[in-house]
Design an enzyme around this catalytic site. Structure first.
Site, PDB file in Angstrom:
ATOM      1  N   SER A 173      19.773 -52.337  16.520  1.00 45.84           N
ATOM      2  CA  SER A 173      19.733 -53.408  15.557  1.00 45.84           C
ATOM      3  C   SER A 173      20.981 -54.550  15.754  1.00 45.84           C
ATOM      4  CB  SER A 173      21.201 -52.540  14.403  1.00 45.84           C
ATOM      5  OG  SER A 173      21.169 -53.687  13.574  1.00 45.84           O
TER       6      SER A 173
ATOM      7  N   HIS B 127      16.698 -46.037  10.873  1.00 45.75           N
ATOM      8  CA  HIS B 127      17.188 -47.436  11.746  1.00 45.75           C
ATOM      9  C   HIS B 127      17.791 -47.113  12.739  1.00 45.75           C
ATOM     10  CE1 HIS B 127      18.435 -51.473  11.685  1.00 45.75           C
ATOM     11  NE2 HIS B 127      20.131 -51.155  12.347  1.00 45.75           N
TER      12      HIS B 127
ATOM     13  N   ASP C 244      12.578 -49.347   7.136  1.00 45.76           N
ATOM     14  CA  ASP C 244      14.042 -49.796   7.918  1.00 45.76           C
ATOM     15  C   ASP C 244      15.559 -49.495   6.917  1.00 45.76           C
ATOM     16  OD1 ASP C 244      16.742 -51.104   8.968  1.00 45.76           O
ATOM     17  OD2 ASP C 244      15.171 -51.460  10.702  1.00 45.76           O
TER      18      ASP C 244
END
Ligand SMILES: *[C@@H]1O[C@H](CO)[C@@H](O)[C@H](O)[C@H]1NC(C)=O
Ligand SMILES: *[C@@H]1O[C@H](CO)[C@@H](O)[C@H](O)[C@H]1NC(C)=O
Ligand SMILES: *[C@@H]1O[C@H](CO)[C@@H](O)[C@H](O)[C@H]1NC(C)=O
Ligand SMILES: *[C@@H]1O[C@H](CO)[C@@H](O)[C@H](O)[C@H]1NC(C)=O
Ligand SMILES: *[C@@H]1O[C@H](CO)[C@@H](O)[C@H](O)[C@H]1NC(C)=O
Ligand SMILES: *[C@@H]1O[C@H](CO)[C@@H](O)[C@H](O)[C@H]1NC(C)=O
Ligand SMILES: *[C@@H]1O[C@H](CO)[C@@H](O)[C@H](O)[C@H]1NC(C)=O
Ligand SMILES: *[C@@H]1O[C@H](CO)[C@@H](O)[C@H](O)[C@H]1NC(C)=O
Ligand SMILES: *[C@@H]1O[C@H](CO)[C@@H](O)[C@H](O)[C@H]1NC(C)=O
Ligand SMILES: *[C@@H]1O[C@H](CO)[C@@H](O)[C@H](O)[C@H]1NC(C)=O
Ligand SMILES: *[C@@H]1O[C@H](CO)[C@@H](O)[C@H](O)[C@H]1NC(C)=O
Ligand SMILES: *[C@@H]1O[C@H](CO)[C@@H](O)[C@H](O)[C@H]1NC(C)=O
Length: 393
Positions: free
Chosen positions: A178, A337, A274
Site C-alpha cells: 500500500s 488490498h 483494489d
C-alpha cells in the site's frame, strides 16, 4: 571427588545451557516468528523520527544458513495525511507514532521462516520497516507540533542495515504494501544504488499501484489529494526529475507516470479491484457506494458498473507497462488490498499461469522463468470477486 562433582556440575550446567539453547532454536523455528522491535539508533541520524517526534524503527529477523547474505525489506503501509488536521489525528495512531507500535511482530508470508510457506526467502535477513511518517517515507518538513521525516527515516534505516551487513548482500529485495508499496516504487532505484556490489537487487510492490487515470471518474480529486500529501510533506520537488521535466510535478507521485523510467527490475502484485482504491480514491458521487465497497452484497448494478470501470482503467494502465522487460506483474480479480500481510494473499490458491503469488515472485526474482506479466482477462471475471467467500480461494 569434589573436583569431579564440580566437573560434573559444570558439565551438567553446560548441558542445560546447551539444551536451553537448542530448545530456543526449536522454539524459534516452531513458534518462531515473534521478533523484537528495534528502534533506529539515534547515533546515525538524530532526527529519524515519526510525526510525533518518537524514534522511528523496524523489526529485524536475522538470516541463517545460506540466506545470511540475502536481505528482504518490507515497508509497512497505512495511508497518508496531507493536512494539519489529518496529520494531527495520526499523532496518536501507529501511523504517526512509535508509541503505538507493538513491541513484537508476527513475521509471515514473505517474512516467514517456514520453508514450506516461503521457500525462496525463509532464511533471508528479514526487515519490517514500521510506518510512522504517513508520507510513504518521502517527507522532510516541519509543521506546528508535527515533524515529517519520512525520507530521513528511510536513509537512517538503510544506513543501519548496510552496517549490519546489507552492504555485502548477494541478493536484496525492497518491498512494501500500500503506502509502503508506493514507497518501494519511489525508492527503488535509490535502494539499488546503495548496493552496487550485489548481484540481484529488485523491488516487489504489494498493492502500491495507485492510479491517476485521467479518463476515469474522480481523477481531479485523486490528483488534488496526492498533491496535498506531497506539498504538506515537502517532497514534490524530490519526485522523479525525468517525470517532472515533462509534466505537472504534482502528478509524478503516480506510478503510471514513473514506472517506465525506473531502471531496477520491479514486480507488481495487484488486485484489478483494489478494495482501498475503490473505497477511497474512486470518489463516487453516490454516498452509498462506500457501503458497497465494504460489503459487496449491498452493491447495486450501478455500483458494480463503477467497480468495473475502475478495473478496466487500472488494467489499461498496467497493460501500458507490458512493453517493459523489467516489470513483472500478477494482477488478479479478487477483491482485496494487500497480499503480504495475510496468508490468504501470499499463498492464495488463486493462481495465474499455475502459480501462486509466492511462486510467481520467487521465480521472477531468481529468473527461473520468462518474464511474468499476467493480467486476468476481463472476459473471465468481469466483476470483483469476494475470494474470501469461496472455499478454495
Ligand atoms: C510450515 O507451514 C506449513 C504449511 O502452512 C505447515 O503445515 C507447517 O506446520 C509449518 N511448519 C512449522 C514448523 O510451523
Ligand atoms: C498548518 O498550521 C500552521 C499553523 O497554524 C499554518 O501556518 C499552516 O499553513 C497549516 N498548514 C496547512 C497545509 O494548512
Ligand atoms: C498489534 O497487536 C495486536 C494484538 O495482538 C494486533 O491485533 C494488531 O494487528 C497488531 N498490529 C500490527 C501492526 O501487527
Ligand atoms: C500453500 O498452501 C498450501 C495449503 O494451503 C500448501 O500445501 C502449500 O505448500 C503452500 N505453498 C506455499 C508456497 O506456501
Ligand atoms: C502544539 O502543542 C502545544 C502543546 O500541546 C499546544 O499548546 C499548541 O497549541 C500546539 N500548537 C498547534 C499549532 O497545534
Ligand atoms: C563486508 O565484507 C568485507 C569483506 O569480507 C568485510 O570486511 C566487511 O566487514 C563486511 N561489511 C559488512 C557491513 O558486513
Ligand atoms: C564494492 O566492491 C569493491 C571491490 O571489492 C569495494 O572496493 C567497494 O568498497 C564495494 N562497495 C560497497 C558499497 O560495498
Ligand atoms: C487539499 O487541500 C486543500 C487545502 O487544504 C483542501 O481544501 C482540499 O479539500 C484538499 N483536497 C483533498 C482532495 O484532500
Ligand atoms: C450506508 O452507510 C451509512 C453510514 O455508514 C448509513 O447511514 C446508510 O444507511 C447506509 N446505506 C445503506 C444503503 O445501507
Ligand atoms: C452485508 O450486508 C448484508 C445485507 O444487508 C448483511 O446481511 C450482512 O450481514 C452484511 N455483512 C457484513 C459482513 O456486514
Ligand atoms: C467477503 O466474504 C466474507 C465471508 O463471507 C465476508 O466476511 C466479507 O465481509 C466479504 N467482503 C466484502 C467486501 O463483501
Ligand atoms: C501446476 O503446478 C504444479 C506444481 O506447482 C504441477 O504439479 C502441475 O503439473 C502444474 N500444472 C500445469 C497444468 O502446469
Amino acid at each position: 571427588m569434589e573436583t569431579n562433582i564440580q566437573t560434573m556440575a559444570d558439565h551438567f550446567k553446560k548441558l542445560v545451557i546447551c539444551l536451553v539453547f537448542v530448545m530456543n532454536i526449536i522454539h524459534h523455528q516452531v513458534h518462531g516468528e515473534r521478533v523484537g522491535f528495534n528502534k533506529v539508533s539515534l547515533t546515525y541520524v538524530t532526527n529519524a523520527v515519526c510525526l510525533d517526534g518518537s524514534p522511528a524503527g523496524y523489526y529485524y529477523d536475522p538470516g541463517f544458513g545460506d540466506g545470511v547474505s540475502n536481505w528482504v525489506i518490507y515497508m509497512q503501509g497505512g495511508g497518508w495525511c496531507g493536512s494539519n488536521g489529518s496529520c494531527r489525528y495520526r499523532l496518536t495512531q501507529e501511523t504517526g507514532s512509535s508509541n503505538y507500535k507493538n513491541q513484537t511482530m508476527y513475521f509471515g508470508q514473505i517474512r516467514s521462516e517456514n520453508q514450506t510457506e516461503n521457500p525462496d526467502f525463509y532464511n533471508w535477513n528479514k526487515i519490517f520497516l514500521a510506518y510512522c511518517d504517513s508520507s510513504s517515507l518521502m517527507g522532510d518538513a516541519d509543521h506546528p507540533n508535527i515533524t515529517s521525516r519520512g525520507a530521513v527515516i528511510f536513509d537512517a534505516i538503510m544506513q543501519e542495515l548496510l552496517e549490519k551487513g546489507m552492504a555485502n548482500a548477494t541478493n536484496a529485495i525492497l518491498s512494501g504494501g500500500s503506502a509502503g508499496g508506493l514507497a518501494a516504487i519511489l525508492h527503488c532505484d535509490g535502494f539499488r544504488s546503495l548496493l552496487p556490489n550485489s548481484s540481484r537487487v529488485k523491488c516487489v510492490i504489494d498493492s502500491g499501484f495507485f492510479i491517476h487515470a485521467p479518463q476515469l471518474h474522480g481523477a481531479e480529486k485523486r490528483a488534488e489529494y496526492f498533491a496535498n500529501v506531497s506539498a504538506y510533506h515537502g517532497f514534490t520537488n524530490n519526485l522523479a526529475p525525468s517525470c517532472r521535466s515533462r509534466m505537472n510535478a504534482n502528478l509524478c507521485i503516480f506510478p503510471e507516470y514513473i514506472l517506465k523510467d525506473i531502471q531496477t527490475p520491479l514486480f507488481l502484485v495487484e488486485s484489478a479491484f483494489d478494495e482501498y482504491q475503490l473505497g477511497y480514491h474512486y470518489v463516487s458521487d453516490d454516498p452509498n457506494f462506500l457501503n458497497c465497497t465494504k460489503n459487496l452484497t449491498l452493491c447495486t448494478p450501478s455500483h458494480f458498473q463503477s467497480m468495473k470501470d475502475y478495473g478496466v482503467a487500472l488494467r489499461e494502465k498496467l497493460e501500458e507497462l507490458r512493453g517493459s522487460t523489467s516489470i513483472g506483474m500478477f494482477v488478479h480479480p479478487c477483491y482485496r488490498h494487500g497480499h503480504f500481510y495475510e496468508k490468504l494473499g501470499w499463498n492464495a490458491s488463486y493462481k495465474l499461469k499455475n502459480k501462486t503469488i509466492a511462486q510467481a515472485v520467487g521465480d521472477w526474482f531468481f529468473d527461473r522463468s520468462s518474464l511474468f506479466q499476467e493480467i486476468d482477462t476481463d472476459n473471465v471475471y468481469p466483476l470483483a470477486r469476494n475470494c474470501t467467500k469461496l472455499p478454495n480461494i
